[in-house]
Every structure is written in structure tokens, then in C-alpha cells.
Design a protein around this motif. Sequence first.
Motif, PDB file in Angstrom:
ATOM      1  N   TRP A  84       0.848  -1.193   0.000  1.00 13.88           N
ATOM      2  CA  TRP A  84       0.000   0.000   0.000  1.00 13.88           C
ATOM      3  C   TRP A  84       0.883   1.243   0.000  1.00 13.88           C
ATOM      4  CZ3 TRP A  84      -5.098   0.126  -0.816  1.00 13.88           C
ATOM      5  CH2 TRP A  84      -5.851  -1.036  -0.593  1.00 13.88           C
ATOM      6  N   PRO A  85       0.924   1.952  -1.129  1.00 11.43           N
ATOM      7  CA  PRO A  85       1.691   3.207  -1.121  1.00 11.43           C
ATOM      8  C   PRO A  85       0.909   4.285  -0.370  1.00 11.43           C
ATOM      9  CG  PRO A  85       0.620   2.915  -3.245  1.00 11.43           C
ATOM     10  CD  PRO A  85       0.297   1.680  -2.439  1.00 11.43           C
ATOM     11  N   MET A  86       1.633   5.156   0.298  1.00  5.81           N
ATOM     12  CA  MET A  86       0.972   6.197   1.095  1.00  5.81           C
ATOM     13  C   MET A  86       1.641   7.536   0.813  1.00  5.81           C
ATOM     14  SD  MET A  86       0.478   4.328   4.794  1.00  5.81           S
ATOM     15  CE  MET A  86       2.192   4.445   5.282  1.00  5.81           C
ATOM     16  N   VAL A  87       0.873   8.605   1.002  1.00  7.06           N
ATOM     17  CA  VAL A  87       1.433   9.944   0.991  1.00  7.06           C
ATOM     18  C   VAL A  87       1.435  10.465   2.415  1.00  7.06           C
ATOM     19  CG1 VAL A  87      -0.847  10.931   0.462  1.00  7.06           C
ATOM     20  CG2 VAL A  87       1.203  12.310   0.103  1.00  7.06           C
ATOM     21  N   ILE A  88       2.488  11.171   2.766  1.00  4.34           N
ATOM     22  CA  ILE A  88       2.495  11.856   4.058  1.00  4.34           C
ATOM     23  C   ILE A  88       2.529  13.353   3.787  1.00  4.34           C
ATOM     24  CG2 ILE A  88       5.027  11.701   4.316  1.00  4.34           C
ATOM     25  CD1 ILE A  88       4.444  11.414   7.382  1.00  4.34           C
ATOM     26  N   VAL A  89       1.631  14.072   4.425  1.00  5.90           N
ATOM     27  CA  VAL A  89       1.596  15.519   4.249  1.00  5.90           C
ATOM     28  C   VAL A  89       1.949  16.165   5.583  1.00  5.90           C
ATOM     29  CG1 VAL A  89       0.307  17.454   3.313  1.00  5.90           C
ATOM     30  CG2 VAL A  89      -0.343  15.127   2.684  1.00  5.90           C
ATOM     31  N   GLY A  90       3.012  16.945   5.561  1.00  9.06           N
ATOM     32  CA  GLY A  90       3.505  17.575   6.783  1.00  9.06           C
ATOM     33  C   GLY A  90       4.770  16.876   7.250  1.00  9.06           C
ATOM     34  N   VAL A  91       5.916  17.466   6.924  1.00  8.74           N
ATOM     35  CA  VAL A  91       7.180  16.813   7.251  1.00  8.74           C
ATOM     36  C   VAL A  91       7.894  17.587   8.350  1.00  8.74           C
ATOM     37  CG1 VAL A  91       9.281  15.780   6.290  1.00  8.74           C
ATOM     38  CG2 VAL A  91       7.259  15.984   4.863  1.00  8.74           C
ATOM     39  N   GLY A  92       7.218  17.762   9.458  1.00 15.42           N
ATOM     40  CA  GLY A  92       7.843  18.329  10.656  1.00 15.42           C
ATOM     41  C   GLY A  92       8.514  17.222  11.448  1.00 15.42           C
ATOM     42  N   ASN A  93       8.639  17.437  12.749  1.00 13.74           N
ATOM     43  CA  ASN A  93       9.286  16.426  13.589  1.00 13.74           C
ATOM     44  C   ASN A  93       8.573  15.080  13.500  1.00 13.74           C
ATOM     45  OD1 ASN A  93      11.512  17.772  15.025  1.00 13.74           O
ATOM     46  ND2 ASN A  93       9.889  19.102  15.810  1.00 13.74           N
ATOM     47  N   LEU A  94       7.260  15.136  13.657  1.00 13.03           N
ATOM     48  CA  LEU A  94       6.501  13.887  13.649  1.00 13.03           C
ATOM     49  C   LEU A  94       6.542  13.237  12.274  1.00 13.03           C
ATOM     50  CD1 LEU A  94       4.628  11.828  14.936  1.00 13.03           C
ATOM     51  CD2 LEU A  94       2.702  13.333  14.393  1.00 13.03           C
ATOM     52  N   GLY A  95       6.317  14.038  11.234  1.00  8.25           N
ATOM     53  CA  GLY A  95       6.352  13.508   9.888  1.00  8.25           C
ATOM     54  C   GLY A  95       7.680  12.830   9.582  1.00  8.25           C
ATOM     55  N   GLN A  96       8.770  13.479   9.974  1.00 11.14           N
ATOM     56  CA  GLN A  96      10.089  12.885   9.735  1.00 11.14           C
ATOM     57  C   GLN A  96      10.247  11.575  10.490  1.00 11.14           C
ATOM     58  OE1 GLN A  96      13.399  15.697  10.109  1.00 11.14           O
ATOM     59  NE2 GLN A  96      12.074  17.341   9.350  1.00 11.14           N
TER      60      GLN A  96
END
Lengths: 206, 206
Positions: A84-96
Motif C-alpha cells: 500500500w503506497p501512502m502519501v504523508i503531508v507535513g514533514v515536521g518532527n513527527l512527519g520525519q
Amino acid sequence: MVKTNIPDIVVSRLPLYLQTLNHLLREGKEVISSNELSQHVGIPAVQIRKDLSFFGGFGVKGKGYDIIHLIDNLRNILNLNQIWPMVIVGVGNLGQALIHYQGFARQGFEIALALDNNPKIIGTEIAGIVVQDVADMQAELDRSDIRIALLTVPANAAQSTAEALVANGIKAILNYAPIVLNLPDGVRVANIDPVLMLERLTYYLS
Amino acid sequence: MVKTNIPDIVVSRLPLYLQTLNHLLREGKEVISSNELSQHVGIPAVQIRKDLSFFGGFGVKGKGYDIIHLIDNLRNILNLNQIWPMVIVGVGNLGQALIHYQGFARQGFEIALALDNNPKIIGTEIAGIVVQDVADMQAELDRSDIRIALLTVPANAAQSTAEALVANGIKAILNYAPIVLNLPDGVRVANIDPVLMLERLTYYLS
DNA sequence: TAGATTGTTAATCGATTAACAATC
DNA sequence: TAGATTGTTAATCGATTAACAATC
């Protein structure tokens, strides 16, 4: 495929069974009774049997469940026999941190696209993923078949970002923003908010 | 204080009401009916009223609920009128992201102690917290009144770490490790496992 | 007062669990 | 076969919801 009428609460327990069965398999166990599984997973044996019986008879009377066989069936039921490919939106501390997290790939979830609106972050590479501009969301999603999003933007951007994701074909959102998303039917949302979970705990602390 | 018999599922909804009421208050709203709150929180109005009625009559018939007053009552019910110091064990990517997360402090949760076993991480400072050696857990917890732990160690260390925390007075654990913890009664555990949540979502994706 | 909305009782719905027949 | 354990039916339990009296 039309889903028959399985209660959500039953579905929500299947991943837990699967997780525990995977542990047991790694420890070399091959067959397990509902009773023994119950001990590991903390759910009554009769409920485990009832839950599974919604989908079929996976056990052997007098013996128990073949672990490999049951894992295989659960993975099928949960549509886990694919990446399952996913997109992550928001690459702050948590996103990273989530991009770095190995646990997704191990279970067949792949962060295929990372988006942010911060020029300092766009273009940087994290664990092999180059962060793209969220302004290019449409183009990026159009040429992929991503249907799952991890939403790790600030609370005040969460609703509008979620709407944009849905407009571009996203069908399921794992929402880390501390806010209730309002989205059309047919889009599945699951919320992860540690503060809400802590507040459930403090109720019981004297 | 002995807790009367409020269903867990009722308690689990209160933080959600509180979160939404806080949003509404920030937007300048002062009074709200259960019906309008229902729209925001996605829970039927009658259920909101029923939930609240377990704890008292906080509304005004014909008018609705004074938001400040209701927030105040919910905070009291959930024991949120104090700062809750917390320990975090495991300062990897996720642990660091949680230490940086502003949302805890905003709601009265303070990460007061961070522990790890990695010499490269011990002694480093993250968002004002100096990471201590997990070997000193007992001494560190003894001179604090920390009762809540965030558990962000690898899965294979989670059970033993949780036991050590409990042996040192921890009463509530927010477990980020993808494993079912087996702990004595009286210790509250809440689990955050994004993979399990994703697997609940994929069930519904065709 | 009329209108609105709460708080609560009773009915309904759905989930859990007990009991047990089936059977490996 | 005897023992163990599943899968399922029926009973119980608990949560949600409908109805409505109370009242601001």
C-alpha cells in the motif's frame, strides 16, 4: 467487492490478532488454540472464535489454529497481500519520525510521497524520500495510485489539507492533527491523538 | 476517591468533547447546544447529553451549555486541573518527535524525564530535556512523582521496560511499541500503533 | 407564554458470553 | 475411543437511541 455486514468492532480486532500471531510465528510456534491466543492478546477466547467465524472456519476442532494458515487468511481479509503506497503531508518532527519508521514497510505500507509547504524542507531527502511541494499535490497524486494519506500538518491546516487529499483520490486518512475532520462519506478516517489518550488515562489516576 | 461506575466508553468520549469545546471557545463561541456540538464532534446529540448526565447537569434547558463552564467541568472530571509530569523511555526518532511536540504542554502534560540506553543519546539535550541513562530509572523516578510514561522503545524491549516502569511507580503507560503489554491490574495502558490503524482502514479499501 | 433544549426513562439495538453440539 | 477444541445458537449484558416530561 461488496462487504457483508461485519461489525466495525470485529474488524478492528483482526489486526491485533494478526500482530500477535506474527510474534508467535517468529517464536517458532505453529499451532495455537483460541485459549492460548487469548492469553497473549488479552481478548476472551470465545470472542476470538466468534470474530473469526464471521469470515470462515479457520481452525481444526480438537487442535486449534494453524498459525501460518490463519495469518494468511487474516492478511487476505484485511487486503494486506499487496503493497500500500501512502502519501504523508507535513514533514515536521513527527512527519520525519514517521518517514524513518521501519514498521510501515515491514507490514507492507510504503511512504511513496512526502509533501510539505516549507521551502526549507521541500527538496530535502529523508530516508530516501525527496520532499515535494504540497502545491504540486494534484500532479503528484495524479501519477500515482496512492489511496492512503498520513496527515501530519498543524491543526489549523488539517481540514483544508484533508479536503485537498480527498479531491485527489485519497480514500483513507490517518489523521495525526488534534482536530475532528469533516469529510464526505466513503472516506475512512482514523485518528491518532496522544493527548486524547492521555486524558482518558488521567481520569483513572486518583 | 472511589470511581463510580461510569462506562469506559463514555469516559473515552469526554476528551473529544473537551477538545472540540476548546476549539469553539477559541473561535469566540460562548454557548452551544448539544445539537450544534454534535455537528462538530460527529457524535449524536442525545449521546452527548447522556454522557454528560453521568456526571451532572451542566446545561441550561432551552439554552444549551456554557462553554467555559462545561470545559471547566470536563477538566475536573478528567483530572486535568494539574500539570502531569511524564517520563519518556526511548529517545529515537519517534521519542524525539514527541519531546518536541508542543501539544502535550498545551494540555498540561509535561515530559519531565527522558531515558534511553544509547550512550550516543544519553546526555544530549532535546528541547531543553537532557536525556538520562535508563539504568538510572529507579533513582530518577524515586525523586519525582511521575506516574505516566510514554513508551517508545523497540518492540523487543517494551515488555521488560514496562515492567521496570511499573516497579518504579508508573500507573499509566502510553505504549507506542507494536506489542501487547502484559501488566498487573491497576496499571492503565493505552496503545498507539499506526500500523494497526492502517490495517483497519485497508479492510474497507475495495 | 411559546419555543427551545436539557436530562432521564424506557425501548431498542448490538455486542459479548454461556452453553453445547460437532468433530478432529 | 477419549480428550480437546472449534463453531454456532441462544441468552445475557450493556450501549445507543427514541420519546418525552421538565424547565429555562
